[in-house]
Write a protein that holds these residues in place. Structure first.
Motif, PDB file in Angstrom:
ATOM      1  N   ARG A   9      72.877 -30.119 -37.763  1.00  0.00           N
ATOM      2  CA  ARG A   9      71.961 -30.016 -38.607  1.00  0.00           C
ATOM      3  C   ARG A   9      71.996 -31.060 -39.589  1.00  0.00           C
ATOM      4  NH1 ARG A   9      71.419 -24.509 -41.424  1.00  0.00           N
ATOM      5  NH2 ARG A   9      69.658 -25.745 -42.248  1.00  0.00           N
ATOM      6  N   ARG A  12      70.976 -34.431 -37.995  1.00  0.00           N
ATOM      7  CA  ARG A  12      69.795 -34.487 -36.902  1.00  0.00           C
ATOM      8  C   ARG A  12      69.042 -35.639 -37.189  1.00  0.00           C
ATOM      9  NH1 ARG A  12      66.902 -28.644 -35.510  1.00  0.00           N
ATOM     10  NH2 ARG A  12      65.959 -29.406 -33.651  1.00  0.00           N
ATOM     11  N   GLY A  51      67.442 -33.345 -27.640  1.00  0.00           N
ATOM     12  CA  GLY A  51      66.690 -33.749 -28.533  1.00  0.00           C
ATOM     13  C   GLY A  51      65.002 -33.321 -28.539  1.00  0.00           C
ATOM     14  N   THR A  54      63.753 -31.902 -31.669  1.00  0.00           N
ATOM     15  CA  THR A  54      64.104 -33.039 -32.663  1.00  0.00           C
ATOM     16  C   THR A  54      62.942 -34.225 -32.439  1.00  0.00           C
ATOM     17  OG1 THR A  54      66.388 -32.698 -33.004  1.00  0.00           O
ATOM     18  CG2 THR A  54      65.481 -34.789 -33.443  1.00  0.00           C
ATOM     19  N   ARG A  57      59.344 -32.826 -33.843  1.00  0.00           N
ATOM     20  CA  ARG A  57      59.383 -32.790 -35.225  1.00  0.00           C
ATOM     21  C   ARG A  57      59.231 -34.217 -35.832  1.00  0.00           C
ATOM     22  NH1 ARG A  57      64.059 -28.477 -36.791  1.00  0.00           N
ATOM     23  NH2 ARG A  57      63.130 -26.399 -36.199  1.00  0.00           N
TER      24      ARG A  57
END
Length: 599
Positions: A9, A12, A51, A54, A57
């Motif tokens: 986290r 990230r 990923g 990730t 986002r």
């Protein structure tokens, strides 16, 4: 005390540039944003921890950024980026389909889609683990996914692409995420260790990356675990001790023992591995991978396939110089067979030990196969037994028939010269040294061999040799009656019993022979075993009958008449199959009602 944040986290990625190992995905998304060619539905699929969420986002943050950088990245300082990072952006909605997979959840999402964004250009909806949605939820989502508002962008993420409906797939732009390479993960772990001021070595980081099997999140979790275990010292030994990994040194040692044909040392090392708590299947699969790594090091073009640190690579290159390609290929094949048979084996340890023994003898087998004498014997075995076939005599039509017979049939003295050594005189009494198969006489006896000599017995005495010559060369053809034949048949059966040939005597006493035209005798038997028994003793039977009846045209053939015995039904399965044979509809009835039968 500060709250600890795990590395997965804390580190990230927040920009496309910081995503590890997915350059083909990030470049495509940046170009789409730069050229204003964004699709309205994306599907990110691939294994865990590579990923997908990730990148979803980052894409959601970047397309709403008010001040993009020249490289197409989000600035991170505008109001939209700050609200996104703080988690209070109204333009970003994330749904976990694993726990919100009903049709009502999708309907609520569709209701939100109808409201345009109050600030920013797009509203982004991320649905994670989308394959968990129910059938009705997928159907409710289809229309909105096909014709969404211009401001709505859907990003679906899944690890199981095959579970998604084709109608959903056809409405999305699909991005396949790759497993992250070991080298890329090791470099990323090294960066994190440097930032955190953690001591490390490359061998340990490579081992973590290999254990992660392409998932960076798994690698970061193991990294945090080892940092705690080793008091911020991530080295090779700490990784081996904490992650329960077999050391490379074990495989290098056992390979040295196997190449040196030191079987006891290899077995003792395997025992040590078992005592350390490792599984035999884990060892044999690791050994097969070790052989594969050595094999790819045999050629400079394939060394790049080796995903290990530089120190370990040097060890592989050194051992590759000592191992032959034939040894490695054979060892790989044997280890692979052991891996396949390991789970079904009742004695799994013996399965692995037997594999080690086989591999240790590969070098000996290869050297033996290169022996000229062995190669010569192998070539002889490969040849067809043409010498055993009956040669076709080339008879000149100019020669009279009697002269041809005299030339084709040798005398007894000539045959004795063929069988016995020239220097040693032939004794009158039976001797064990005379053990010649009549098959060897076939080339010498010309074309007089009759078809009945299919399976001759070995000649061990001079009397048997004389009988064989009479058998092959006799020409008398006197008539005889059925009573004379039956008397001679019965007399020989008692003689066979007195000689200890109980199988032949039983056949001759229990089965009645039939005398056919052309002096052909047929004996009807029940199976092939009885027929073979008669064929093996046929020469002695025919010799006796021909001499007693003075007719060398007599032939003897077994005829098999297998009687179909009534099948006895012992088990429940047999009884059920018998009923199905009588009435096949019974099986259809069982399948229709999905009935199970307790056999």
């Amino acid at each position: 005390m500060e709250n600890f944040i795990v590395s997965a986290r804390k580190y990230r990625p927040v920009t496309f540039e910081s995503v590890v190992g997915q350059l083909h995905i990030t470049n495509t998304l940046k170009n789409a944003i730069k050229n204003n060619q964004l699709a309205q539905a994306f599907l990110f699929c691939g294994p865990r921890g590579v990923g997908k969420t990730t990148c979803a986002r980052i894409l959601a943050k970047t397309i709403n950024c008010l001040d993009l950088t020249p490289t197409g990245e989000a600035c991170g300082t505008c109001a939209s980026c700050i609200s996104f990072q703080n988690g209070n952006s109204f333009n970003f909605h994330e749904l976990d389909a694993a726990s919100n997979n009903s049709v009502d959840d999708i309907r609520n999402l569709i209701d939100q889609v109808r409201i345009p964004p109050q600030a920013g250009k797009y509203k982004v909806y991320i649905i994670d683990e989308v394959h968990m949605l129910s059938q009705s939820a997928f159907n409710a989502f289809l229309k909105t996914l096909e014709e969404p508002p211009s401001y709505a962008i859907f990003i679906l993420a899944t690890t199981e692409k095959h579970k998604i409906l084709p109608t959903i797939l056809s409405r999305c732009q699909i991005f396949d995420f790759n497993r992250i390479k070991v080298e890329d993960m090791a470099k990323h772990l090294a960066k994190i260790a440097t930032r955190e001021e953690i001591a490390y070595d490359q061998d340990g980081l490579h081992l973590i990356a290999q254990k992660a099997d392409g998932g960076l999140r798994d690698a970061l979790s193991m990294f945090d675990q080892i940092v705690s275990f080793s008091n911020r010292q991530v080295n090779y030994q700490a990784v081996i001790d904490n992650l329960n990994i077999l050391d490379y040194d074990y495989y290098f040692k056992v390979t040295e023992f196997l190449m040196a044909q030191n079987t006891p040392a290899a077995l003792l090392l395997f025992d040590e591995i078992l005592n350390n708590g490792f599984d035999g299947n884990n060892f044999i699969t690791g050994l097969a991978s070790h052989f594969r790594n050595i094999l790819v090091c045999k050629d400079a073009a394939t060394v790049q396939l080796l995903e290990v640190s530089e120190n370990i690579k040097q060890k592989y290159l050194e051992q590759a110089k000592l191992a032959s390609a034939s040894f490695l290929i054979s060892a790989l094949n044997i280890a692979n067979q052991c891996d396949l048979n390991y789970k079904i084996s009742k004695n799994q340890r013996l399965q692995v030990e037997l594999t080690l023994i086989k591999i240790s003898h590969i070098s000996q087998a290869v050297s033996l196969s290169q022996n000229p004498n062995v190669q010569q014997m192998a070539e002889q075995l490969k040849k067809k037994p043409e010498n055993l076939a009956i040669p076709q005599a080339s008879i000149s039509p100019a020669l009279p028939k009697q002269e041809v017979v005299e030339k084709a049939v040798p005398t007894l003295q000539e045959v004795e010269k063929v069988i016995a050594p020239a220097a040693a005189p032939q004794p009158e009494a039976p001797v064990a040294e005379i053990n010649i198969n009549p098959k060897n006489l076939i080339p010498k006896l010309g074309n007089t061999l009759i078809p009945n000599l299919k399976n001759p017995t070995a000649i061990k005495t001079k009397e048997q040799l004389e009988d064989t010559i009479d058998y092959l060369t006799g020409d008398a053809k006197d008539d005889f009656t059925t009573e004379q034949f039956i008397e001679a048949w019965g007399t020989f059966s008692f003689k066979a019993k007195a000689d200890g040939k109980m199988g032949l005597a039983t056949l001759m006493m229990n089965y009645t022979p039939k005398l056919k035209d052309g002096y052909q005798i047929e004996l009807e038997v029940e199976n092939k075993l009885q027929a073979n028994e008669l064929v093996n003793e046929r020469i002695d039977v025919l010799n006796y009958l021909r001499k007693q009846l003075n007719n060398f045209s007599i032939t003897l053939e077994p005829v098999i008449n297998e009687k179909q015995e009534e099948r006895k039904l012992y088990t429940s399965r047999d009884k059920y199959q018998h009923l199905v044979e009588k009435n096949p509809k019974l099986e259809d009835f069982r399948k229709t009602f999905n009935l199970d039968i307790d056999f």
